[in-house]
Design a protein around this motif. Sequence first.
Motif, PDB file in Angstrom:
ATOM      1  N   PRO A 324       0.839  -1.202   0.000  1.00  0.00           N
ATOM      2  CA  PRO A 324       0.000   0.000   0.000  1.00  0.00           C
ATOM      3  C   PRO A 324       0.875   1.255   0.000  1.00  0.00           C
ATOM      4  O   PRO A 324       1.918   1.273   0.661  1.00  0.00           O
ATOM      5  CB  PRO A 324      -0.760  -0.085   1.325  1.00  0.00           C
ATOM      6  N   LYS A 325       0.434   2.255  -0.706  1.00  0.00           N
ATOM      7  CA  LYS A 325       1.158   3.532  -0.763  1.00  0.00           C
ATOM      8  C   LYS A 325       1.242   4.152   0.644  1.00  0.00           C
ATOM      9  O   LYS A 325       2.283   4.684   1.048  1.00  0.00           O
ATOM     10  CB  LYS A 325       0.399   4.462  -1.719  1.00  0.00           C
ATOM     11  N   GLU A 326       0.129   4.059   1.350  1.00  0.00           N
ATOM     12  CA  GLU A 326       0.058   4.568   2.730  1.00  0.00           C
ATOM     13  C   GLU A 326       1.121   3.891   3.591  1.00  0.00           C
ATOM     14  O   GLU A 326       1.193   2.664   3.627  1.00  0.00           O
ATOM     15  CB  GLU A 326      -1.337   4.219   3.276  1.00  0.00           C
ATOM     16  N   GLY A 327       1.962   4.703   4.219  1.00  0.00           N
ATOM     17  CA  GLY A 327       2.972   4.100   5.095  1.00  0.00           C
ATOM     18  C   GLY A 327       4.286   3.781   4.392  1.00  0.00           C
ATOM     19  O   GLY A 327       5.255   3.418   5.045  1.00  0.00           O
ATOM     20  N   ARG A 328       4.319   3.896   3.061  1.00  0.00           N
ATOM     21  CA  ARG A 328       5.591   3.661   2.332  1.00  0.00           C
ATOM     22  C   ARG A 328       6.358   4.976   2.219  1.00  0.00           C
ATOM     23  O   ARG A 328       5.794   6.060   2.371  1.00  0.00           O
ATOM     24  CB  ARG A 328       5.342   3.186   0.906  1.00  0.00           C
ATOM     25  N   ALA A 329       7.644   4.864   1.859  1.00  0.00           N
ATOM     26  CA  ALA A 329       8.496   6.049   1.734  1.00  0.00           C
ATOM     27  C   ALA A 329       8.004   6.952   0.602  1.00  0.00           C
ATOM     28  O   ALA A 329       7.405   6.477  -0.371  1.00  0.00           O
ATOM     29  CB  ALA A 329       9.930   5.614   1.470  1.00  0.00           C
ATOM     30  N   PHE A 330       8.307   8.243   0.741  1.00  0.00           N
ATOM     31  CA  PHE A 330       7.761   9.266  -0.170  1.00  0.00           C
ATOM     32  C   PHE A 330       8.253   9.121  -1.612  1.00  0.00           C
ATOM     33  O   PHE A 330       7.629   9.609  -2.539  1.00  0.00           O
ATOM     34  CB  PHE A 330       8.122  10.660   0.342  1.00  0.00           C
ATOM     35  N   TYR A 331       9.379   8.458  -1.803  1.00  0.00           N
ATOM     36  CA  TYR A 331      10.009   8.438  -3.135  1.00  0.00           C
ATOM     37  C   TYR A 331       9.506   7.305  -4.032  1.00  0.00           C
ATOM     38  O   TYR A 331       9.918   7.177  -5.169  1.00  0.00           O
ATOM     39  CB  TYR A 331      11.538   8.325  -2.978  1.00  0.00           C
ATOM     40  N   MET A 332       8.631   6.442  -3.513  1.00  0.00           N
ATOM     41  CA  MET A 332       8.234   5.263  -4.292  1.00  0.00           C
ATOM     42  C   MET A 332       7.199   5.604  -5.358  1.00  0.00           C
ATOM     43  O   MET A 332       6.236   6.313  -5.104  1.00  0.00           O
ATOM     44  CB  MET A 332       7.680   4.173  -3.376  1.00  0.00           C
ATOM     45  N   LYS A 333       7.394   5.062  -6.536  1.00  0.00           N
ATOM     46  CA  LYS A 333       6.502   5.322  -7.666  1.00  0.00           C
ATOM     47  C   LYS A 333       5.168   4.620  -7.455  1.00  0.00           C
ATOM     48  O   LYS A 333       5.124   3.439  -7.078  1.00  0.00           O
ATOM     49  CB  LYS A 333       7.180   4.796  -8.938  1.00  0.00           C
ATOM     50  N   VAL A 334       4.094   5.366  -7.722  1.00  0.00           N
ATOM     51  CA  VAL A 334       2.760   4.784  -7.579  1.00  0.00           C
ATOM     52  C   VAL A 334       2.529   3.772  -8.703  1.00  0.00           C
ATOM     53  O   VAL A 334       2.969   3.961  -9.837  1.00  0.00           O
ATOM     54  CB  VAL A 334       1.689   5.896  -7.590  1.00  0.00           C
ATOM     55  N   ASN A 335       1.854   2.691  -8.365  1.00  0.00           N
ATOM     56  CA  ASN A 335       1.554   1.638  -9.330  1.00  0.00           C
ATOM     57  C   ASN A 335       0.421   2.097 -10.250  1.00  0.00           C
ATOM     58  O   ASN A 335      -0.704   2.272  -9.784  1.00  0.00           O
ATOM     59  CB  ASN A 335       1.140   0.376  -8.542  1.00  0.00           C
ATOM     60  N   PRO A 336       0.668   2.315 -11.544  1.00  0.00           N
ATOM     61  CA  PRO A 336      -0.392   2.834 -12.415  1.00  0.00           C
ATOM     62  C   PRO A 336      -1.594   1.885 -12.511  1.00  0.00           C
ATOM     63  O   PRO A 336      -2.713   2.328 -12.745  1.00  0.00           O
ATOM     64  CB  PRO A 336       0.292   2.985 -13.783  1.00  0.00           C
ATOM     65  N   GLU A 337      -1.376   0.598 -12.272  1.00  0.00           N
ATOM     66  CA  GLU A 337      -2.485  -0.359 -12.368  1.00  0.00           C
ATOM     67  C   GLU A 337      -3.351  -0.394 -11.110  1.00  0.00           C
ATOM     68  O   GLU A 337      -4.468  -0.919 -11.135  1.00  0.00           O
ATOM     69  CB  GLU A 337      -1.941  -1.763 -12.643  1.00  0.00           C
ATOM     70  N   ASN A 338      -2.810   0.094 -10.013  1.00  0.00           N
ATOM     71  CA  ASN A 338      -3.569   0.157  -8.774  1.00  0.00           C
ATOM     72  C   ASN A 338      -2.966   1.253  -7.902  1.00  0.00           C
ATOM     73  O   ASN A 338      -2.074   1.004  -7.104  1.00  0.00           O
ATOM     74  CB  ASN A 338      -3.537  -1.208  -8.057  1.00  0.00           C
ATOM     75  N   PRO A 339      -3.474   2.478  -8.089  1.00  0.00           N
ATOM     76  CA  PRO A 339      -2.836   3.655  -7.458  1.00  0.00           C
ATOM     77  C   PRO A 339      -2.861   3.660  -5.938  1.00  0.00           C
ATOM     78  O   PRO A 339      -2.261   4.536  -5.331  1.00  0.00           O
ATOM     79  CB  PRO A 339      -3.646   4.838  -8.013  1.00  0.00           C
TER      80      PRO A 339
END
Length: 432
Positions: A324-339
């Motif tokens: 999940p994006k929530e809780g991950r480091a700020f620099y990680m690229k969002v997954n275009p298939e599941n944002p």
Amino acid sequence: MTEFTQIGKILSGKYVGRDVSVRGWIYRKRSSGGVQFLVLRDSTGTMQVAIKKENVPEKAYHDADKALIESAVTAKGVVKEDKRAPGGYELQVTKFSVISFSEPFPITEHQSTELLLDLRHLWLRSQKLTNIMKVRQYLVNYLREYFFSQGFWEVAPPIITQAGCEGGSTLFEFKYFDDTAYLSQSAQLYNEVFITALEKIFVLAPSFRAERSRTVKHLAEYWHLEAEEAFYHNEDNMKLQEELVSYACQKLAKNHADLLEFFKVKPETLAKVSPPFKRMRYEDAIDFLVKKEVKKKWGDDFGAEDEEILTTGLEKPMFIYNYPKEGRAFYMKVNPENPKTVLNADMQAPNGHGELVGGSERIWEYDELMKRIKEEKLDVKSYQWYVDLRKYGSVPHSGFGLGIERLLKWVLNLDHIRDAVPFPRTINRVYP
Ligand code: NSS
């Protein structure tokens, strides 16, 4: 000047009948009927030396009798094959002298872990820790060798920084002249600088985490092997990691069976570590745990017990990806298939030894990165240079960090990460 022969060479059997000198430390001793039997230790092994009263001057015999364990000594004599001696060879001594007499050694059998940690400066000469240090060197060497074989450049990022990489809670902060700075948690942000010049780079350096957790997997200071690769996507990044780890495991299995066996690790087991590693989406890992009746829901982190359930019985490490994006480091690229998720992956060691590698594809577009930095309420000033990189020929890129002590802990099946490093730094230990 006397030429000294290493004990390891004598144990190879090629010195039988030859007159040689050795030097080292007394590892064990006993005497019987006018003979002092000493087991000497040097960096290459241990062997028995026999000092017969009638073969040496009186002072030499007396000194051998008096010298306690860990005294430093030299001995000269003829190598004999002797099945009764540990290792199968014995030196029949004609000359013996003590370089320095040891006081009674404070470490005897069955000491408490705390005492051994207090006496780490002396305990480091134990066979266990000596062998760990040897394996560590081989491991690091093979990891480096792999990077060089793939055209990577080794770089030297700073240790003192103002740009935290992995969140404020584990930063070691200190006074830097009239300013404030931190000890590096990761070289990653600087690694991203190098790729526009060198494309594929790696670094091996200490990283620091003010970890409050007392676990068998966390150190406050650890050695971090990090790589960064221009034009690599998350899947390329995972491939690189599995090849790197497999290369090192196979080289260890092939060249150091003796050392592995000391730790009761079967070389065949390590030889089996080869690509591809199993890959499991974060959401599937959650489902897997739920099916095993673990209380988990989407968004939760994995604890030590979860990692154990996920990896018990595996023959090689596995990846868990798209967290999940929530809780991950700020620099990680969002997954275009599941944002709701990011393009990252953690490599988990088998049998609950924990996370070996954390890696991800990075945000390489200016606006997207600025937005994330603001969302995370980071101090834009400290990251200006990092964001700047996105203005001048930015490209897709990925990278990862591997904890050397974590890898060693798994490879040698050690109970605790502190034994993978000579002087462990943890929440309650910074001595010696
Ligand atoms: O926090 S990480 O998961 N990821 C990073 O630091 C990235 N900035 C690396 C990168 O992409 N260049 O740490 C990476 C690895 C992790 O998988 C562990 O193997 C190890 O670093 N690690 C540790 N080892 C020992 N002790 C502690 N406290 C520790 N924290 C991380």
